[in-house]
Design a protein around this motif. Structure first.
Motif, PDB file in Angstrom:
ATOM      1  N   ALA A 160       0.831  -1.206   0.000  1.00  0.00           N
ATOM      2  CA  ALA A 160       0.000   0.000   0.000  1.00  0.00           C
ATOM      3  C   ALA A 160       0.865   1.255   0.000  1.00  0.00           C
ATOM      4  CB  ALA A 160      -0.923  -0.002   1.217  1.00  0.00           C
ATOM      5  N   LEU A 161       1.934   1.238   0.800  1.00  0.00           N
ATOM      6  CA  LEU A 161       2.818   2.397   0.890  1.00  0.00           C
ATOM      7  C   LEU A 161       3.557   2.622  -0.420  1.00  0.00           C
ATOM      8  CD1 LEU A 161       3.656   4.537   2.889  1.00  0.00           C
ATOM      9  CD2 LEU A 161       5.440   3.018   3.720  1.00  0.00           C
ATOM     10  N   ALA A 162       4.041   1.550  -1.048  1.00  0.00           N
ATOM     11  CA  ALA A 162       4.730   1.682  -2.336  1.00  0.00           C
ATOM     12  C   ALA A 162       3.787   2.217  -3.404  1.00  0.00           C
ATOM     13  CB  ALA A 162       5.297   0.327  -2.758  1.00  0.00           C
ATOM     14  N   THR A 163       2.560   1.753  -3.409  1.00  0.00           N
ATOM     15  CA  THR A 163       1.585   2.230  -4.385  1.00  0.00           C
ATOM     16  C   THR A 163       1.250   3.690  -4.154  1.00  0.00           C
ATOM     17  OG1 THR A 163       0.633   0.027  -4.596  1.00  0.00           O
ATOM     18  CG2 THR A 163      -0.736   1.862  -5.302  1.00  0.00           C
ATOM     19  N   GLN A 164       1.128   4.083  -2.905  1.00  0.00           N
ATOM     20  CA  GLN A 164       0.846   5.477  -2.571  1.00  0.00           C
ATOM     21  C   GLN A 164       1.931   6.396  -3.129  1.00  0.00           C
ATOM     22  OE1 GLN A 164       0.967   6.293   1.623  1.00  0.00           O
ATOM     23  NE2 GLN A 164      -0.182   8.189   1.447  1.00  0.00           N
ATOM     24  N   GLN A 165       3.180   6.001  -2.942  1.00  0.00           N
ATOM     25  CA  GLN A 165       4.277   6.823  -3.434  1.00  0.00           C
ATOM     26  C   GLN A 165       4.346   6.817  -4.958  1.00  0.00           C
ATOM     27  OE1 GLN A 165       5.890   8.790  -1.358  1.00  0.00           O
ATOM     28  NE2 GLN A 165       4.452   7.907   0.103  1.00  0.00           N
ATOM     29  N   TYR A 166       4.078   5.675  -5.552  1.00  0.00           N
ATOM     30  CA  TYR A 166       4.071   5.588  -7.014  1.00  0.00           C
ATOM     31  C   TYR A 166       3.003   6.515  -7.594  1.00  0.00           C
ATOM     32  CZ  TYR A 166       3.636   3.649 -11.707  1.00  0.00           C
ATOM     33  OH  TYR A 166       3.573   3.517 -13.073  1.00  0.00           O
ATOM     34  N   GLU A 167       1.813   6.501  -7.006  1.00  0.00           N
ATOM     35  CA  GLU A 167       0.734   7.357  -7.502  1.00  0.00           C
ATOM     36  C   GLU A 167       1.064   8.828  -7.302  1.00  0.00           C
ATOM     37  OE1 GLU A 167      -2.062   6.656  -9.237  1.00  0.00           O
ATOM     38  OE2 GLU A 167      -1.054   4.735  -9.413  1.00  0.00           O
ATOM     39  N   ALA A 168       1.705   9.167  -6.173  1.00  0.00           N
ATOM     40  CA  ALA A 168       2.095  10.565  -5.942  1.00  0.00           C
ATOM     41  C   ALA A 168       3.077  11.026  -7.014  1.00  0.00           C
ATOM     42  CB  ALA A 168       2.711  10.713  -4.543  1.00  0.00           C
ATOM     43  N   GLY A 169       4.054  10.176  -7.353  1.00  0.00           N
ATOM     44  CA  GLY A 169       5.012  10.527  -8.403  1.00  0.00           C
ATOM     45  C   GLY A 169       4.358  10.655  -9.765  1.00  0.00           C
ATOM     46  N   ARG A 170       3.426   9.761 -10.059  1.00  0.00           N
ATOM     47  CA  ARG A 170       2.731   9.822 -11.351  1.00  0.00           C
ATOM     48  C   ARG A 170       1.909  11.105 -11.462  1.00  0.00           C
ATOM     49  NH1 ARG A 170      -2.031   9.135 -13.119  1.00  0.00           N
ATOM     50  NH2 ARG A 170      -2.827   8.546 -11.062  1.00  0.00           N
ATOM     51  N   GLN A 171       1.221  11.472 -10.392  1.00  0.00           N
ATOM     52  CA  GLN A 171       0.420  12.693 -10.417  1.00  0.00           C
ATOM     53  C   GLN A 171       1.298  13.929 -10.558  1.00  0.00           C
ATOM     54  OE1 GLN A 171      -2.026  12.535  -6.909  1.00  0.00           O
ATOM     55  NE2 GLN A 171      -3.026  10.632  -7.554  1.00  0.00           N
ATOM     56  N   GLU A 172       2.450  13.920  -9.889  1.00  0.00           N
ATOM     57  CA  GLU A 172       3.376  15.055 -10.012  1.00  0.00           C
ATOM     58  C   GLU A 172       3.878  15.187 -11.443  1.00  0.00           C
ATOM     59  OE1 GLU A 172       7.645  16.617  -8.166  1.00  0.00           O
ATOM     60  OE2 GLU A 172       6.679  14.819  -7.343  1.00  0.00           O
TER      61      GLU A 172
ATOM     62  N   ALA B   9      14.437  17.527 -17.386  1.00  0.00           N
ATOM     63  CA  ALA B   9      15.232  16.973 -16.284  1.00  0.00           C
ATOM     64  C   ALA B   9      14.321  16.452 -15.170  1.00  0.00           C
ATOM     65  CB  ALA B   9      16.187  18.040 -15.738  1.00  0.00           C
ATOM     66  N   ALA B  10      13.260  17.237 -14.873  1.00  0.00           N
ATOM     67  CA  ALA B  10      12.328  16.815 -13.827  1.00  0.00           C
ATOM     68  C   ALA B  10      11.585  15.552 -14.240  1.00  0.00           C
ATOM     69  CB  ALA B  10      11.341  17.938 -13.522  1.00  0.00           C
ATOM     70  N   TRP B  11      11.136  15.495 -15.503  1.00  0.00           N
ATOM     71  CA  TRP B  11      10.442  14.298 -15.981  1.00  0.00           C
ATOM     72  C   TRP B  11      11.353  13.075 -15.888  1.00  0.00           C
ATOM     73  CZ3 TRP B  11       8.253  16.752 -21.094  1.00  0.00           C
ATOM     74  CH2 TRP B  11       7.201  17.608 -20.772  1.00  0.00           C
ATOM     75  N   HIS B  12      12.601  13.274 -16.288  1.00  0.00           N
ATOM     76  CA  HIS B  12      13.536  12.150 -16.252  1.00  0.00           C
ATOM     77  C   HIS B  12      13.697  11.629 -14.825  1.00  0.00           C
ATOM     78  CE1 HIS B  12      16.929   9.635 -17.371  1.00  0.00           C
ATOM     79  NE2 HIS B  12      17.621  10.147 -16.356  1.00  0.00           N
ATOM     80  N   ALA B  13      13.836  12.555 -13.867  1.00  0.00           N
ATOM     81  CA  ALA B  13      13.992  12.144 -12.473  1.00  0.00           C
ATOM     82  C   ALA B  13      12.735  11.432 -11.973  1.00  0.00           C
ATOM     83  CB  ALA B  13      14.295  13.362 -11.598  1.00  0.00           C
ATOM     84  N   LEU B  14      11.564  11.980 -12.340  1.00  0.00           N
ATOM     85  CA  LEU B  14      10.316  11.358 -11.911  1.00  0.00           C
ATOM     86  C   LEU B  14      10.148   9.969 -12.508  1.00  0.00           C
ATOM     87  CD1 LEU B  14       7.861  14.383 -12.110  1.00  0.00           C
ATOM     88  CD2 LEU B  14       8.406  13.063 -10.068  1.00  0.00           C
ATOM     89  N   GLU B  15      10.457   9.850 -13.796  1.00  0.00           N
ATOM     90  CA  GLU B  15      10.312   8.554 -14.457  1.00  0.00           C
ATOM     91  C   GLU B  15      11.271   7.519 -13.862  1.00  0.00           C
ATOM     92  OE1 GLU B  15      10.843   9.526 -18.523  1.00  0.00           O
ATOM     93  OE2 GLU B  15       8.821  10.338 -18.766  1.00  0.00           O
ATOM     94  N   GLN B  16      12.487   7.968 -13.544  1.00  0.00           N
ATOM     95  CA  GLN B  16      13.450   7.051 -12.930  1.00  0.00           C
ATOM     96  C   GLN B  16      12.963   6.596 -11.560  1.00  0.00           C
ATOM     97  OE1 GLN B  16      17.361   8.703 -12.496  1.00  0.00           O
ATOM     98  NE2 GLN B  16      18.260   6.798 -11.750  1.00  0.00           N
ATOM     99  N   ARG B  17      12.452   7.556 -10.775  1.00  0.00           N
ATOM    100  CA  ARG B  17      11.952   7.216  -9.453  1.00  0.00           C
ATOM    101  C   ARG B  17      10.760   6.266  -9.548  1.00  0.00           C
ATOM    102  NH1 ARG B  17       9.689  12.033  -6.053  1.00  0.00           N
ATOM    103  NH2 ARG B  17       7.815  11.565  -7.231  1.00  0.00           N
ATOM    104  N   ASN B  18       9.842   6.552 -10.486  1.00  0.00           N
ATOM    105  CA  ASN B  18       8.670   5.691 -10.640  1.00  0.00           C
ATOM    106  C   ASN B  18       9.052   4.300 -11.132  1.00  0.00           C
ATOM    107  OD1 ASN B  18       6.992   7.671  -9.727  1.00  0.00           O
ATOM    108  ND2 ASN B  18       6.235   8.280 -11.725  1.00  0.00           N
ATOM    109  N   THR B  19      10.083   4.228 -11.969  1.00  0.00           N
ATOM    110  CA  THR B  19      10.561   2.916 -12.416  1.00  0.00           C
ATOM    111  C   THR B  19      11.095   2.120 -11.231  1.00  0.00           C
ATOM    112  OG1 THR B  19      11.102   3.765 -14.615  1.00  0.00           O
ATOM    113  CG2 THR B  19      12.217   1.742 -13.915  1.00  0.00           C
ATOM    114  N   GLU B  20      11.848   2.789 -10.360  1.00  0.00           N
ATOM    115  CA  GLU B  20      12.375   2.111  -9.178  1.00  0.00           C
ATOM    116  C   GLU B  20      11.242   1.666  -8.256  1.00  0.00           C
ATOM    117  OE1 GLU B  20      14.873   5.176  -7.721  1.00  0.00           O
ATOM    118  OE2 GLU B  20      16.581   4.665  -8.994  1.00  0.00           O
ATOM    119  N   LEU B  21      10.245   2.541  -8.056  1.00  0.00           N
ATOM    120  CA  LEU B  21       9.124   2.185  -7.208  1.00  0.00           C
ATOM    121  C   LEU B  21       8.328   1.032  -7.798  1.00  0.00           C
ATOM    122  CD1 LEU B  21       7.822   5.664  -6.014  1.00  0.00           C
ATOM    123  CD2 LEU B  21       8.606   3.805  -4.563  1.00  0.00           C
ATOM    124  N   ALA B  22       8.180   1.021  -9.128  1.00  0.00           N
ATOM    125  CA  ALA B  22       7.460  -0.072  -9.776  1.00  0.00           C
ATOM    126  C   ALA B  22       8.197  -1.399  -9.561  1.00  0.00           C
ATOM    127  CB  ALA B  22       7.293   0.215 -11.267  1.00  0.00           C
TER     128      ALA B  22
END
Length: 367
Positions: free
Chosen positions: A68-80, A175-188
């Motif tokens: 649940a916590l991992a999904t919460q963070q993934y969704e927050a990153g996707r929305q950002e 640059a921001a998109w790249h960082a977000l996508e990298q973070r979301n990939t790690e969270l996934a």
């Protein structure tokens, strides 16, 4: 099972969105076996064979929360990321409008200049005034030409500045998109690891439950770490997140007569709650209901929770509203993971009433 369902399992526990710290913690979680909470020998998920019933039950609950916590963070990153994309698209639209305005001005200036050339050629402005048939019209044309030149010069300057700003913003956005996508990939990836561990843990939990049901002997109560939430209402639904399946009175090949309860389709290991305060009058294993619990409530009613994978209470124990009393499963006469829930006027089978209106009358609508 879908991630949205896992994410809802512990929505009553709110965690701050500490993304970097959480990501590090989840990566560490994915890299090492989970340690059990509560009783048991502490075997991790990586070595499930030989883990005690309490350990595996606690691990399933913990993994639900981790998921649940991992999904919460993934969704927050996707929305950002979506917000950043929307801002960039609005900036691009504004810049496109500026470009269209400049193109119109260019066209106007060219048209006026061509008209001036046809009427006055390359003569100086003073000569054009002397020779013009209509000096006033000529002066108006010259004024329009000058004004258009000024407007064009201003627009070109604004456009160049806007282009420069847009280029800088676009670089930052990329640059921001790249960082977000990298973070979301790690969270996934972390989510995927947790889900695999959860599937393995649920499989072992159900295996232990099947062995107990086949032997007709319960393993005893597993002591789950109870949620911190204190319910203010006297009655709650038996599970927090669910899909209603077979209803009271419905027919089917699995029942001798009619269905005697309400089924809640939930994954194996989902915490099952006491719908109200009361006393556990029976805990049993084996038979059509598999592992089951019956609770007596004030007012002469009893509730039954069946097809469980584990129990977290003992016979004779008093329970509070919303207390975790076990975990759902698919023991007994069951074709898939779900909770069979009954409301009875006696502890025994055969005295059931429809639980949906019964709960609704107590402020718990199901749907």
């Amino acid at each position: 099972m879908g991630w949205a369902t896992i994410a809802d399992m512990h929505s009553y526990r709110r965690h701050p969105l500490l993304v970097p710290a959480l990501l590090c913690a989840l990566v560490l979680l994915a890299a090492r076996p989970m340690q059990a909470m509560g009783e048991g020998d502490g075997d991790g998920i990586g070595s499930l064979g030989g883990g005690s019933g309490s350990a595996i039950s606690a691990q399933v609950v913990q993994l639900y929360e981790d998921a649940a916590l991992a999904t919460q963070q993934y969704e927050a990153g996707r929305q950002e990321a979506e917000v950043r994309r929307a801002r960039a698209e609005r900036a691009e639209a504004l810049l496109a409008g500026e470009r269209r305005e400049i193109a119109v001005l260019h066209d106007d200036l060219g048209r006026i200049a061509r008209a001036q050339y046809r009427t006055g050629g390359g003569l100086p402005a003073a000569a054009q005034l002397i020779l013009a048939d209509d000096p006033d019209a000529l002066m108006r044309g010259q004024h329009i030409l000058a004004q258009t030149n000024l407007a064009l010069a201003g627009s070109v300057g604004r456009s160049r500045r806007a282009e420069a700003r847009f280029a800088a913003d676009e670089a930052k956005a990329k640059a921001a998109w790249h960082a977000l996508e990298q973070r979301n990939t790690e969270l996934a990836a972390v989510r995927g690891t947790i889900e695999r561990k959860l599937e393995e843990a649920r499989g072992e939990l159900q295996g232990q439950a099947d062995a107990s049901a086949a032997a007709g002997s319960c393993r005893g109560a597993v002591r789950l770490q109870q949620p911190a939430t204190k319910f203010t209402q006297p009655w709650v639904a038996p599970v927090q997140t669910y899909r209603l399946s077979a209803s009271f009175g419905s027919g089917g090949d699995r029942w001798a007569n009619r269905h005697t309860g309400q089924d809640f389709a939930v994954p194996i290991g989902t915490p099952v709650r006491a719908v109200g305060a009361g006393r556990v009058v029976s805990v049993s294993c084996g038979g059509a209901f598999g592992i089951e619990i019956v609770i007596q409530h004030p007012g002469g009613y009893y509730t039954q929770y069946a097809h469980l994978a584990a129990v977290a209470v003992d016979q004779g124990e008093r329970v509070d509203t919303g207390q975790w009393i076990g975990q759902s499963g698919t023991t007994g006469n069951s074709t898939g993971p779900h909770l069979h829930f009954e409301v009875r006027v006696t502890p025994q089978m055969g005295s059931a009433v429809d639980p949906v209106p019964w709960l609704a009358a107590r402020g718990v609508p199901l749907g």
